[in-house]
Structure formats: structure tokens, C-alpha cells
Design an enzyme around this catalytic site. Structure first.
Site, PDB file in Angstrom:
ATOM      1  N   CYS A 139       0.837  -1.200   0.000  1.00 54.94           N
ATOM      2  CA  CYS A 139       0.000   0.000   0.000  1.00 54.94           C
ATOM      3  C   CYS A 139       0.873   1.252   0.000  1.00 54.94           C
ATOM      4  O   CYS A 139       1.352   1.691   1.046  1.00 54.94           O
ATOM      5  CB  CYS A 139      -0.935  -0.013   1.197  1.00 54.94           C
ATOM      6  SG  CYS A 139      -1.987   1.441   1.299  1.00 54.94           S
ATOM      7  N   CYS A 142      -0.400   4.098   2.078  1.00 53.34           N
ATOM      8  CA  CYS A 142      -0.214   3.943   3.531  1.00 53.34           C
ATOM      9  C   CYS A 142       1.230   4.201   3.935  1.00 53.34           C
ATOM     10  O   CYS A 142       1.494   4.827   4.950  1.00 53.34           O
ATOM     11  CB  CYS A 142      -0.542   2.523   3.993  1.00 53.34           C
ATOM     12  SG  CYS A 142      -1.920   1.745   3.199  1.00 53.34           S
ATOM     13  N   ASP A 143       2.164   3.666   3.165  1.00 54.62           N
ATOM     14  CA  ASP A 143       3.543   3.592   3.644  1.00 54.62           C
ATOM     15  C   ASP A 143       4.545   4.442   2.861  1.00 54.62           C
ATOM     16  O   ASP A 143       5.711   4.541   3.273  1.00 54.62           O
ATOM     17  CB  ASP A 143       4.007   2.117   3.625  1.00 54.62           C
ATOM     18  CG  ASP A 143       3.149   1.264   4.549  1.00 54.62           C
ATOM     19  OD1 ASP A 143       2.736   1.779   5.606  1.00 54.62           O
ATOM     20  OD2 ASP A 143       2.870   0.103   4.208  1.00 54.62           O
TER      21      ASP A 143
END
Ligand code: NDP
Length: 315
Positions: A139, A142-143
Site C-alpha cells: 500500500c 499507507c507507507d
């Protein structure tokens, strides 16, 4: 041998993303006393995202995990019975339907709403599993933040990979994009954007041979399948964006699915091939996959379930 039934419920909702919780809100408000099992990742995929800016009603945006807490609280306030537990087996050949929870107890249900979502696919390398969370991620949104100013690699060539590569290109110095064929599956407009981004370097006909690093990602070794040449590229992050898999395995003996396991619903409804079993959210949608579309389909499933129960004298 028949299953030992421990409980009978009216509407059983399996899964706790936007689809499941929305179905629970509507079913509870219609006095259908829904019981919802959250599954192994309560809140679903949104719990591994950061900022959500496109869910209507949040003008300032909201963090994905916080939004899912809101969904859960709202469903609980309406009276939904929300439980931690995983549906592990089903028998939809009997009425009421039977669903096994945590491999230990069986529940009967007059109607079932499947909202089990989808999960990211992985390459299957040992190094990928070992370094997951230590530089390996599925992701970018997300990261990606953790790799600001660094070099990263991303595998995949669909719209998701293209979108995530572009996202990473705004944070990282160089994005090495690993494409297994000599062309991309992504839409033309996304491909053009990727190919025109000055800091995205595409490796055609290339597969990941190994992700290197003892405790964190330090490099990736690629194999060019056309030339058999191996190349090592130093990177700090390794993103996998090769698609998603619907979480539909336990239903496959009963419910019609497409060749990739997405549950088929009658167009314009949440109805599956079994009357009384409904599907909502990503488990039946490989196209839109948005929180808002999942929530909308959860609402449809609750309304369809209510009509089914009424029409069959089960309300
Ligand atoms: P897709 O299935 O479309 O693409 C998966 C990609 O990963 C393909 O390029 C595939 O390669 C590659 N791949 C699969 N397995 C491997 C592997 N083991 N090793 C290396 N590469 C692999 O998935 P997406 O998640 O990209 O998209 C799903 C759907 O969502 C699509 O319909 C897409 O259009 C849509 N979508 C739309 C967006 C938008 O419009 N903004 C954004 C994101 C998704 P190959 O091509 O060789 O099979």
C-alpha cells in the site's frame, strides 16, 4: 453428520468494512437485529490506509482507521450486535443457512450478507514475507511517507501500480517500476503519465528475483526474462501492486463467482444465485473498489435482505 447449532440469527453479516457496517446500520434500523462478525481485520482495508479525502461528509478528510471506528460506533448505536470472529465455513444448501465461526461453533441465519472484502496479492517470495513491514508493503498510500527522499521499487503494471508509482514519484527520488511483460495493462492515460514522469524508471520483461536485506529492504535483484540478465538496484522500499483477491473462498461451493473469485450479483441488486444470500462491497466489485461504493452496496444488501425476509414470512 449434522452441525451442532449454538444460535439462530435473523440477519448475519460477514465482514466489517464500509459494506458490512453500512448493511448493519440499515438492518438494525429496520429492526432486523443483525449480528456482524468482523473477520481477521476489523474495519477492513481502510484500516491500513492513511488520509481519506474522497469520502463525502468529511470536508477536512479523515484517517482511514478513524473512519472505520465511526462506522462501527454508528452500527453499534443503532443496535447491531458486533462480534470479533471469523466465518470459517458455510452451508447454504440448508434453510436456515448455517455458518461456522472460528472453526468452533455453528450459527443459523435466515439471511446472510457477505461483505468479506478483498486482500492484496503478493508475489510469494520468502524475502517478501520476511521483510513485510520492514520496507515491503502492498500500500503505497499507507507507507510511501516512510520513504520520502529515498529510492523505491514497485511491482505491477495495472492501474493500481501506475497510480501508486505516480504517488510515490512525488515523495521519492526514483521509483523503479518492475513490469513482467513488454507492455502495461494500465489504461492509456495512466501509462502516459507513468512514462512521462521524469523519476519513474520502467524495467520491461522483468521479474523480482529476490528482495535483499537482512532486517530491512536494502536492494532488489531483478531478472530480465528476455535477456536472462540480473540487475541489483539499491532501494529502501519495495511495493507490491499486482492486484487484489476477493475473500470469497469459503463460499465457492455455493455462490456463483467469476473466474477470479469475485461474487456475481444480479446487476442492480446485491442478490447472489441463492435467494436470501446477498453480497456487498469489494468481494463482489473489482471495478470501483471505493469506500463510498462499498457503503452504498451495503445499504442495498440490507434493503434486499429486508424485502427477502418479508416476502418469505421471516420478518
Ligand atoms: P490488475 O489485475 O488490473 O493488474 C495487475 C497487474 O499486476 C498486471 O499488470 C499484472 O501483469 C501484474 N501482475 C500480476 N501478478 C504478477 C506477478 N506475480 N508478478 C508481477 N506482476 C504481476 O489489478 P489492479 O489492482 O491494477 O486493478 C484492478 C482493477 O481496478 C482494474 O480494473 C483497474 O482498471 C481498476 N483500477 C482503476 C483505477 C482508476 O481508474 N483510477 C485505479 C486502480 C485500479 P500482467 O499485465 O502481465 O497480467
Amino acid at each position: 453428520m449434522s452441525n451442532q447449532i449454538s444460535e439462530k440469527v435473523h440477519v448475519l453479516i460477514i465482514g466489517s468494512g464500509p459494506a458490512g457496517y453500512t448493511a448493519a446500520i440499515y438492518a438494525a434500523r429496520a429492526n432486523m437485529k443483525p449480528v456482524l462478525y468482523q473477520g481477521i481485520q476489523p474495519g477492513g482495508q481502510l484500516t491500513i490506509t492513511t488520509e481519506v479525502e474522497n469520502y463525502p461528509g468529511y470536508p477536512e478528510g479523515i484517517q482511514g482507521p478513524e473512519m472505520m471506528v465511526h462506522f462501527e460506533k454508528q452500527a453499534a448505536r443503532m443496535g447491531a450486535d458486533i462480534r470479533y470472529g471469523l466465518a470459517t465455513k458455510v452451508d447454504f444448501s440448508v434453510r436456515p443457512f448455517q455458518v461456522e465461526i472460528d472453526e468452533e461453533k455453528w450459527i443459523e441465519a435466515d439471511s446472510v450478507i457477505i461483505s468479506t472484502g478483498a486482500s492484496a496479492k503478493w508475489l510469494g517470495l520468502e524475502s517478501e514475507e520476511r521483510l513485510n513491514g520492514f520496507g515491503v508493503s502492498a500500500c503505497a498510500v499507507c507507507d510511501g511517507f516512510f520513504f520520502r527522499g529515498k529510492e523505491v521499487a514497485i511491482v505491477g503494471a495495472g492501474d493500481t501500480a501506475a497510480e501508486e508509482a505516480l504517488y510515490l514519484s512525488k515523495l521519492c527520488t526514483t521509483v523503479h517500476m518492475v513490469v513482467r511483460r513488454d507492455q502495461m495493462r494500465a489504461s492509456k492515460v495512466m501509462q502516459d503519465r507513468v512514462l512521462n514522469a521524469p523519476n519513474i524508471k520502467v524495467y520491461w520483461n522483468s521479474v523480482t528475483d529476490e528482495i535483499l536485506g537482512a532486517n530491512k529492504v536494502e536492494a532488489v535483484r531483478l531478472l530480465n526474462t528476455a535477456t536472462q540478465e540480473k540487475t541489483e538496484i539499491p532501494v529502501s522500499g519495495f511495493f507490491v501492486a499486482i492486484g487484489h483477491e476477493p475473500n470469497s473462498g469459503i463460499f465457492k461451493d455455493f455462490i456463483d463467482m467469476d473466474e477470479t473469485g469475485y461474487i456475481q450479483t444480479i446487476p442492480g441488486t446485491s442478490k447472489t444465485n441463492i435467494p436470501g444470500v446477498f453480497a456487498a462491497g469489494d468481494v463482489q466489485d473489482k471495478n470501483y473498489r471505493q469506500a463510498v461504493t462499498a457503503a452504498g452496496s451495503g445499504c442495498m444488501a440490507a434493503l434486499d435482505a429486508e424485502r427477502y425476509l418479508t416476502a418469505n414470512g421471516l420478518a
